[in-house]
Scaffold this active site. Structure first.
Site, PDB file in Angstrom:
ATOM      1  N   GLU A  95       2.445   4.900  -4.170  1.00 57.07           N
ATOM      2  CA  GLU A  95       2.337   5.832  -5.157  1.00 57.07           C
ATOM      3  C   GLU A  95       3.873   6.582  -5.626  1.00 57.07           C
ATOM      4  O   GLU A  95       4.117   6.687  -6.724  1.00 57.07           O
ATOM      5  CB  GLU A  95       1.534   7.089  -5.077  1.00 57.07           C
ATOM      6  CG  GLU A  95       0.073   6.392  -4.987  1.00 57.07           C
ATOM      7  CD  GLU A  95      -0.314   5.464  -3.833  1.00 57.07           C
ATOM      8  OE1 GLU A  95       0.050   5.516  -2.737  1.00 57.07           O
ATOM      9  OE2 GLU A  95      -1.205   4.250  -4.251  1.00 57.07           O
ATOM     10  N   ASP A 106       0.675  -1.277  -0.117  1.00 59.95           N
ATOM     11  CA  ASP A 106      -0.021   0.003  -0.010  1.00 59.95           C
ATOM     12  C   ASP A 106       0.878   1.094  -0.141  1.00 59.95           C
ATOM     13  O   ASP A 106       2.111   1.194   0.080  1.00 59.95           O
ATOM     14  CB  ASP A 106      -1.022  -0.213   1.406  1.00 59.95           C
ATOM     15  CG  ASP A 106      -1.926   0.892   1.313  1.00 59.95           C
ATOM     16  OD1 ASP A 106      -2.505   1.388   0.091  1.00 59.95           O
ATOM     17  OD2 ASP A 106      -2.384   1.489   2.278  1.00 59.95           O
ATOM     18  N   ASP A 138      -8.987   3.607  -2.134  1.00 56.78           N
ATOM     19  CA  ASP A 138      -9.723   4.178  -1.024  1.00 56.78           C
ATOM     20  C   ASP A 138     -11.151   4.453  -1.812  1.00 56.78           C
ATOM     21  O   ASP A 138     -11.534   5.631  -1.727  1.00 56.78           O
ATOM     22  CB  ASP A 138      -9.275   5.139  -0.213  1.00 56.78           C
ATOM     23  CG  ASP A 138      -8.165   4.557   0.627  1.00 56.78           C
ATOM     24  OD1 ASP A 138      -8.078   3.423   0.639  1.00 56.78           O
ATOM     25  OD2 ASP A 138      -7.285   5.498   1.059  1.00 56.78           O
TER      26      ASP A 138
HETATM   27  C1  GLC Z   1      -4.661   3.294   2.977  1.00 57.44           C
HETATM   28  C2  GLC Z   1      -5.036   1.956   1.994  1.00 57.44           C
HETATM   29  C3  GLC Z   1      -6.478   1.263   3.046  1.00 57.44           C
HETATM   30  C4  GLC Z   1      -5.473   1.051   4.347  1.00 57.44           C
HETATM   31  C5  GLC Z   1      -5.312   2.391   5.072  1.00 57.44           C
HETATM   32  C6  GLC Z   1      -4.630   1.899   6.361  1.00 57.44           C
HETATM   33  O1  GLC Z   1      -5.563   4.199   2.957  1.00 57.44           O
HETATM   34  O2  GLC Z   1      -5.560   2.418   1.089  1.00 57.44           O
HETATM   35  O3  GLC Z   1      -6.793   0.372   2.223  1.00 57.44           O
HETATM   36  O4  GLC Z   1      -6.866   0.602   5.146  1.00 57.44           O
HETATM   37  O5  GLC Z   1      -4.308   2.857   4.064  1.00 57.44           O
HETATM   38  O6  GLC Z   1      -3.224   1.262   6.122  1.00 57.44           O
END
Ligand code: GLC
Length: 824
Positions: free
Chosen positions: A415, A412, A490
């Site tokens: 980017e 995650d 998200d």
């Molecule tokens: C980001 C991710 C989400 C995750 C959060 C906390 O917003 O896209 O899926 O739950 O971070 O890690």
């Protein structure tokens, strides 16, 4: 804007190279090369060597197959280069490129007025399009399926929440398919820098105002013109001749690589939340799933499992015995997937950071110091995944997770996200690459997710050899399908986002990323149970099936919804498990040749204009059509049925369509799903998790069509978890029917299990759409007897239901040398 394009000018010299030509103008060198009979690469390079400092492609793995025969011809005003299926015509004065189909039609022709050229930021190209052209692809975008009249920037961004007005998202794939209604071609601009497209979005009104508007990130175009450009001082694009959409998609995935087969459990249902913490809560989720009889294969640990958000650690307080937890979960059939973010906490007491500094693995500032940003852990350093040594170091750190029993990695914030900067990401001047050969972040940015996922792949290869990786990523660029599956980030618990997941995932799929899904139930905000139930129905038919929800949102787990919602989710999650033989076969096909798993209607029905911009229903493989319900309290929805017969997946009821919308009833416990005429659909067994029981084809639906009097479907099978399939350890169960001789329907089922024993039990076969009862039915030459009711079909026999037009055969045999003959 037009005037900001520094045009190429005229071609002053032409030289021939293998499969192509090099043309020079006063401001550029243009290479044109045929990579296959239908793929042409066009490169515009500056006369100086400055482009040599740009990174090589992150996306392209297969720039060409056996070199095709190319014929070249030079005239005073133009150069022509032809393969068997496309001719590139380059006008010399000024230099303009167009592509001619064998019938002489020009496609993707440079605009006479502008063509290719240099911009202030980099390079770009203007082309013409015929009115009515539709544009699909572009990776991950909000909005509808067709991007005609849309202007887009592609720059991986951590945005939340996103809306139809949001421009860049997490995945940027500068690839599109242009479909005229008759034929299709594609263009992939190979860049990991910021890029932009303007697909004929009309000019803004030229009002004068005192307001000083920021300049547009993309040039303006007229309404029959599109533009694409990059921040790189080079333009490198590939033209795919098609001429049909599937050709373009396959050729693109040939160029940028295929997905690897994930473990079979990755196709199961995944339960996630930000965050299940402490460990007792994880156990509680697992227990509830089994207790309430909701199948589930994976539970995710979001950031709170870590010690102060330090990657590759477990919180001693909340997860004191991770290995014990994971082994208990494994006993119960669960795999654990942990989040791994790239930001490494700057903390001199933290071994991962200390070692990273020592090994110089982090991205640096132009002054040579480690670049620092801010994410969940506070101040962080970012690994430079563009360097092989950093990737290997990162890979080795996964030992802490894998030793504890983690079997999937969730990449995650890649980017990469940076809360400390207004831009939300790293400074574009930060440096990647080996000392002495550094490249600015601006040119690596969109590839960061790919490189991180590549490092994670290396982790599996080094630490869990012969185990298929399960890697899910948020960010990526072209070619990300080689490294990971993707979820769409998200989203929110909004009905609008349920609907948007359809065109979004379809466009991802057309952009080569087939193993894709959106967070079921929506991430941000709290979902009401009806939304979760409707979304679960849809998710069951999408490649990646994960439910996820934001911190502090109301519980979204299927068992937490109350009735009738829990039961509806159970019904569809169970149905998903029964679909696994079909879905796994689609996944394997995609891994072989890039055929998308989930696709827009236009992919399968290009001749039907009604499908060309259709965004609210989709095909799962070529056999199943899904029309999700995306409005609250809807009891019916219009479903478009392309011409032909369609059998309701649940009831077998047949709709005969001339190509029309039909208002279909869809009470809360039903999602409209149909089997296309001519299809064969194998259904597996209900299971609480993959591998719980031996697989069988409990039911096979066969829907012979008048037009297609024979059909075959080969169900793919392998061990579902190791890499042995690469050594040929896989098999198929071939199911075929032949209805050619009227009055006689022949059916055969046989397994090819020389290298992998895939013979499985076959229970019942439904033959749909039969106008009359058979006079007799033979199984292996011996008569099957007619039974009086469905209950008796748990043994051999047959039953004809005249109201449904359905013949049901109770076979109960192994899938080896089965022959059935029905005579009418
Ligand atoms: C980001 C991710 C989400 C995750 C959060 C906390 O917003 O896209 O899926 O739950 O971070 O890690």
């Amino acid at each position: 804007m037009h005037h900001s394009l520094d045009p190429l000018g005229s071609c002053s010299s032409v030289s021939w190279i293998s499969n192509g030509a090099v043309l020079t103008t006063s401001s550029a060198r243009v290479d044109i090369q045929a990579l296959s009979h239908s793929v042409i690469r066009v490169r515009m390079l500056p006369p100086s060597d400055e482009h040599l400092r740009l990174p090589p492609s992150f996306a392209v793995v297969q720039p060409g197959r056996p070199i095709p025969a190319v014929t070249g011809e030079e005239r005073t005003d133009c150069v022509r280069l032809s393969t068997s299926s496309i001719t590139v015509e380059v006008q010399k004065h000024p230099l303009r490129v167009s592509f001619l189909r064998p019938d002489g039609t020009a496609v993707a022709a440079d605009s006479p007025a502008h063509g290719m050229g240099w911009t202030e930021r980099g390079a770009g190209c203007y082309k013409r399009f015929a009115p009515g052209t539709h544009f699909y692809g572009f990776g991950e975008r909000t909005g509808f399926l067709d991007k005609q009249r849309t202007a887009m920037t592609l720059w991986n961004s951590d945005v939340n929440p996103h809306t139809p007005g949001t421009d860049s998202l997490y995945v940027s794939i500068p690839f599109f398919i242009a479909f005229s209604g008759q034929s299709a071609y594609g263009i992939y601009m190979d860049t990991a820098a910021r890029s932009a497209f303007n697909m004929g979005r009309p000019r803004f009104m030229p009002w004068t105002s005192e307001i000083d508007l920021a300049p547009l990130p993309y040039p303006e175009v007229d309404s029959e013109e599109y533009w694409f450009g990059t921040d790189e001082k080079r333009l490198d694009y590939y033209f795919f001749a098609g001429p049909v959409i599937p050709d373009v998609v396959r050729a693109y995935s040939d160029l940028t690589g295929r997905m690897q087969l994930p473990p079979l459990w990755a196709l199961g249902y995944h339960q996630c939340r930000f965050s299940y913490c402490p460990e007792g809560q994880v156990r509680e989720v697992a227990r509830s799933m089994r207790e309430v009889d909701i199948p589930c294969d994976a539970i995710y640990l979001d950031i709170d499992y870590m010690d102060g958000f330090r990657v590759f650690t477990f919180s001693p307080r909340h997860f004191p015995r991770p290995a014990q937890l994971m082994s208990d979960l494994r006993e119960d059939g669960f795999k654990v997937v942990t989040i791994v973010d790239p930001g490494v906490k700057v903390d001199s007491q933290y071994p991962v950071y200390r070692q990273g500094r020592r090994k110089r693995v982090f991205i640096r500032r132009p002054d040579g110091r480690v670049y620092k940003g801010r994410v969940w852990p506070g101040v962080v350093a970012y690994p430079d995944f563009a360097r092989p040594a950093s990737r290997t170091w990162w890979a080795d750190n996964h030992k802490a997770l894998f030793d504890a029993g983690v079997r999937g990695i969730w990449n995650d914030m890649n980017e990469p996200s940076n809360f400390a900067a207004d831009t939300g990401t790293l400074d574009e001047t930060a440096l990647h690459g080996e000392p002495g050969a550094e490249v600015e972040h601006a040119y690596v940015h969109n590839a960061y997710g790919n490189l991180m996922s590549q490092a994670t792949q290396e982790a599996f290869a080094r630490l869990l050899p012969n185990t298929r990786p399960f890697i899910i990523t948020r960010a990526g660029c072209g070619g990300i399908q080689r490294h990971a599956c993707v979820w769409t980030g998200d989203n929110s618990s909004w009905w609008e986002h349920l609907m948007m997941a359809i065109p979004m995932c379809c466009n991802m799929s057309l952009s080569g990323v087939s193993f894709v899904g959106a967070d079921v139930g929506g991430f941000m905000d709290s979902a009401d149970p009806e939304l979760v139930a409707r979304w679960t129905q849809m998710g069951a038919f999408m490649p990646l099936f994960r439910s996820h929800s934001m911190i502090r949102s109301v519980p979204q787990e299927p068992y937490a919804l109350g009735e009738p919602y829990t039961s509806i989710c159970r019904k569809y999650i169970k149905l998903r498990y029964r679909l696994l033989p079909y879905m796994y076969t689609l996944l394997r096909q995609c891994a072989q040749d890039g055929t998308p798993i989930m696709r827009p209607m236009v992919y399968d029905f290009p001749d039907d204009p009604a499908t060309h911009i259709m965004y609210d229903q989709f095909m799962l493989g070529s056999h199943i059509m899904v029309a999700p319900v995306y409005l609250p309290s809807a009891a019916a929805r219009p479903v478009y049925f392309p011409r032909g017969r369609w059998a309701n997946l649940e009831t077998g009821r047949i709709i005969e369509s001339i190509g029309e919308h039909v208002l279909v009833q869809c009470p809360l416990d039903q999602i409209p799903t149909y089997l296309k005429e001519g299809s064969i659909l194998p259904w597996g067994r209900e299971m609480s998790y993959v591998g719980q029981r031996e697989q069988e084809l409990e039911v096979i639906d066969i829907f012979p069509s008048a037009a297609m009097s024979e059909g075959v479907f080969s169900v793919y099978a392998d061990d579902g978890e190791t890499l042995d399939y690469k050594d040929g350890k896989f098999g198929f169960v071939d199911i075929s029917y032949n209805y050619r001789a009227r009055g006689r329907l022949a059916l055969t089922i046989t397994s090819r299990d020389e290298r992998y024993r895939c013979t499985m039990g076959v229970g019942v076969v439904h033959i749909l759409g039969l106008p009359a009862a058979p006079k007799r039915v033979l199984l292996g030459g011996a008569p099957l007897f007619r039974v009086a009711s469905r209950d008796e079909l748990d043994r051999q026999g047959f039953l004809y239901d005249p109201a449904a037009g359905r013949l049901t055969l109770g076979l109960h045999v192994p899938s080896k040398h089965v022959t059935v003959e029905a005579c009418f």
